[in-house]
Design a protein around this motif. Structure first.
Motif, mmCIF file in Angstrom:
data_model
loop_
_atom_site.group_PDB
_atom_site.id
_atom_site.type_symbol
_atom_site.label_atom_id
_atom_site.label_comp_id
_atom_site.label_asym_id
_atom_site.label_seq_id
_atom_site.Cartn_x
_atom_site.Cartn_y
_atom_site.Cartn_z
ATOM 1 N N PRO A 77 0.830 -1.221 0.000
ATOM 2 C CA PRO A 77 0.000 0.000 0.000
ATOM 3 C C PRO A 77 0.859 1.263 0.000
ATOM 4 O O PRO A 77 1.822 1.367 0.761
ATOM 5 C CB PRO A 77 -0.802 -0.121 1.298
ATOM 6 N N GLY A 78 0.543 2.190 -0.876
ATOM 7 C CA GLY A 78 1.238 3.465 -0.945
ATOM 8 C C GLY A 78 2.601 3.415 -1.610
ATOM 9 O O GLY A 78 3.348 4.392 -1.562
ATOM 10 N N ALA A 79 2.947 2.296 -2.224
ATOM 11 C CA ALA A 79 4.266 2.168 -2.859
ATOM 12 C C ALA A 79 4.112 1.723 -4.311
ATOM 13 O O ALA A 79 3.036 1.296 -4.732
ATOM 14 C CB ALA A 79 5.138 1.179 -2.092
ATOM 15 N N ARG A 80 5.196 1.837 -5.064
ATOM 16 C CA ARG A 80 5.192 1.406 -6.462
ATOM 17 C C ARG A 80 5.399 -0.095 -6.551
ATOM 18 O O ARG A 80 5.827 -0.751 -5.600
ATOM 19 C CB ARG A 80 6.300 2.127 -7.231
ATOM 20 N N LEU A 81 5.157 -0.612 -7.729
ATOM 21 C CA LEU A 81 5.314 -2.030 -8.031
ATOM 22 C C LEU A 81 6.778 -2.443 -7.870
ATOM 23 O O LEU A 81 7.685 -1.716 -8.262
ATOM 24 C CB LEU A 81 4.857 -2.277 -9.468
ATOM 25 N N SER A 82 7.003 -3.627 -7.303
ATOM 26 C CA SER A 82 8.357 -4.135 -7.105
ATOM 27 C C SER A 82 8.965 -4.574 -8.432
ATOM 28 O O SER A 82 8.245 -4.906 -9.375
ATOM 29 C CB SER A 82 8.333 -5.342 -6.162
ATOM 30 N N PRO A 83 10.285 -4.641 -8.501
ATOM 31 C CA PRO A 83 10.917 -5.316 -9.638
ATOM 32 C C PRO A 83 10.535 -6.802 -9.586
ATOM 33 O O PRO A 83 10.294 -7.341 -8.500
ATOM 34 C CB PRO A 83 12.414 -5.130 -9.392
ATOM 35 N N PRO A 84 10.496 -7.467 -10.729
ATOM 36 C CA PRO A 84 10.106 -8.887 -10.728
ATOM 37 C C PRO A 84 11.216 -9.796 -10.211
ATOM 38 O O PRO A 84 12.398 -9.473 -10.330
ATOM 39 C CB PRO A 84 9.820 -9.175 -12.201
ATOM 40 N N ILE A 85 10.802 -10.909 -9.624
ATOM 41 C CA ILE A 85 11.726 -12.006 -9.371
ATOM 42 C C ILE A 85 11.151 -13.222 -10.092
ATOM 43 O O ILE A 85 9.940 -13.365 -10.221
ATOM 44 C CB ILE A 85 11.968 -12.298 -7.876
ATOM 45 N N THR A 86 12.034 -14.071 -10.587
ATOM 46 C CA THR A 86 11.598 -15.267 -11.304
ATOM 47 C C THR A 86 11.991 -16.495 -10.508
ATOM 48 O O THR A 86 13.141 -16.636 -10.099
ATOM 49 C CB THR A 86 12.243 -15.327 -12.702
ATOM 50 N N LEU A 87 10.999 -17.354 -10.263
ATOM 51 C CA LEU A 87 11.240 -18.625 -9.603
ATOM 52 C C LEU A 87 11.084 -19.741 -10.616
ATOM 53 O O LEU A 87 10.138 -19.744 -11.402
ATOM 54 C CB LEU A 87 10.242 -18.843 -8.469
ATOM 55 N N SER A 88 12.014 -20.668 -10.597
ATOM 56 C CA SER A 88 11.938 -21.868 -11.431
ATOM 57 C C SER A 88 11.612 -23.043 -10.522
ATOM 58 O O SER A 88 12.152 -23.153 -9.417
ATOM 59 C CB SER A 88 13.269 -22.131 -12.126
#
Length: 115
Positions: A77-88
């Motif tokens: 809440p109140g923040a921008r979208l995080s950078p993505p992380i990729t899980l395999s």
């Protein structure tokens, strides 16, 4: 409803995983935690750049029944979208794991063998 283009806050959400390694084994649970501005409210979760769900907590558990990769993002809440992380997710009996976090040139790379 994909990833929104307009940021809602000035601070970027930070997404972490526990364990912090990839790939993980099928059916193994990974806890994703979203850290942000500390403002109360619902946390938004995105799976492969598409809105996935909202939760009251700042963490979720993910696992898969079939091998493959998924990209995860969050917005506290109140923040921008995080950078993505990729899980395999792997069904192999032995995997060479690498950190989920992004690396830049010059970073020390720790590898882990797990079976």
């Amino acid at each position: 409803a994909g990833v929104p283009c307009h940021p809602t806050g000035t601070q970027t959400s930070q997404l972490t995983s526990d364990p912090p390694w990839t790939p993980v084994f099928l059916l193994e649970e990974v806890m994703l935690t979203c850290q942000g501005s500390g403002v109360p409210g619902l946390t938004e979760w995105y799976l492969d750049e598409q809105f996935w769900q909202r939760t009251r907590s700042d963490y979720i558990y993910v696992s898969k029944k079939h091998p493959g990769n998924n990209s995860y993002q969050c917005r506290s809440p109140g923040a921008r979208l995080s950078p993505p992380i990729t899980l395999s997710f792997s069904n192999d009996w032995l995997v060479l794991q690498v950190p989920v976090r992004a690396l830049v040139e010059g970073d020390e790379l720790l590898l882990r063998c797990r079976g």
